[in-house]
Design an enzyme around this catalytic site. Sequence first.
Site, PDB file in Angstrom:
ATOM      1  N   SER A  38       1.164  -9.989  -0.854  1.00  0.00           N
ATOM      2  CA  SER A  38       0.903  -8.301  -0.505  1.00  0.00           C
ATOM      3  C   SER A  38       0.913  -7.899   0.663  1.00  0.00           C
ATOM      4  O   SER A  38       1.256  -6.724   0.827  1.00  0.00           O
ATOM      5  CB  SER A  38      -0.702  -8.177  -0.990  1.00  0.00           C
ATOM      6  OG  SER A  38      -1.854  -8.986  -0.041  1.00  0.00           O
ATOM      7  N   LYS A  80       0.951  -1.359  -0.012  1.00  0.00           N
ATOM      8  CA  LYS A  80       0.182  -0.143   0.020  1.00  0.00           C
ATOM      9  C   LYS A  80       0.826   1.214   0.006  1.00  0.00           C
ATOM     10  O   LYS A  80       0.216   2.367  -0.475  1.00  0.00           O
ATOM     11  CB  LYS A  80      -1.049  -0.103   1.312  1.00  0.00           C
ATOM     12  CG  LYS A  80      -2.202  -0.963   1.100  1.00  0.00           C
ATOM     13  CD  LYS A  80      -3.331  -0.319   0.388  1.00  0.00           C
ATOM     14  CE  LYS A  80      -4.553  -1.305   0.191  1.00  0.00           C
ATOM     15  NZ  LYS A  80      -5.480  -0.548  -0.536  1.00  0.00           N
TER      16      LYS A  80
END
Length: 422
Positions: free
Chosen positions: A315, A57
Amino acid sequence: MELADVLVSKSDVLKAYEVLKSIVKRTPLELDPYLSHKYDCQVFLKREDLQWVRSFKLRGAYYAIHRLGEAERAKGVTCASAGNHAQGVAYTCQKLGVKAAIFMPTTTPNQKVSQVKFFGGEFVDVILTGDTFDASAESAKAYSKEHETTFIAPFDDLDIIAGQGTLAVEAFYDLEAAGEKADYVFAAIGGGGLISGISSFMKEASPHTKIIGVEPSGAPSMAAALEAGKTVNLPQIDKFVDGAAVKQVGELTFKHAEKFIDGCISVPEGEVCQMILEMYTKQAIVAEPAGALSVAALEHYKEEIKGKTVVCVVSGGNNDINRMQEIEERSLLFQGLKHYFIVNFPQRPGALKEFVGEVLGPHDDITKFEYTKKVNRGNGPVIIGVLLSYKEDYPALLERMEIFDPSFIPINDNQTLYTLLV
């Protein structure tokens, strides 16, 4: 406006890459021997769990804020997030000297709140409001409008998408240096920013590569959108895979997925839990639920990927250690090894011994036993948990259970009873 005019391109992602390459950590692309042997192919893991904020992110957040004009930066930014996006925004604002108001639900664990404050320092104000992310997001947007700050969207933004796609650039270059090309890339889908960025780059850089998006079965918002031909608001979702549990994907991310991705698969939450534990025990990787999604999907593609070169994006690694007990429980339930029942026991000495001797198999274990003796009753209900060594033993256990108590109740699949009693 033509569809192509609102889609991120390979060149857009490369522009973001030039900005971010001196800012974000170039996370390793590791050939994983265990998974490669298990699936008879080359499995490379893109380790975004090792990013500075332990998730991808940061890429989109930094690029989006970096792209703001001087006047916009001076007014500050606002975002809403229960975790990884908030940390990416906080880290960015501390680096760029931009003030941020970060809205988080009141139910956010203290560990995540403290991490946001740590990364943002004096530049970040954390505002806890609302019991859900949606309520918190509404407050953030109202605040942003009132104070004329820039709202940094978590996924449905062209700069966010381009920033997330830079991890695909790194992976592409690393494979190229090793003389390899990816046949498959697997990545999680929440709101869709990650898969949009990856696919917009890879489909130009490596057209033969198949891009597979992976969602939790309890929140298949992209699959629903692709089936309907438009974004769909799911009435209810399972929030366990919190980094990918989104009721509705973005309009922009849906357009990218519709054009670029080659498949979208849903993986049961229990299977994700099994993979979290497997990655920890076999590879010493601490993956959050959304971070394990891509790897869990390999089991569903094991025939297609034989002999191929596969990239899985891990991720994120922001996994709260307090969740490990629930993760293990969900894994055992998914594997068919742990079962709960309501069983009527005779209220007499020796009943439990009889159950252990006549109902339990030689490899079974009792993990839960709750019983309160009732006066003037011949039988009393017991909540009992049984752990099997082999799931194949379950049918025989049911047969013996029925002999002991013909009215016994299995409660694994009864969500109301399971939640109430277990």
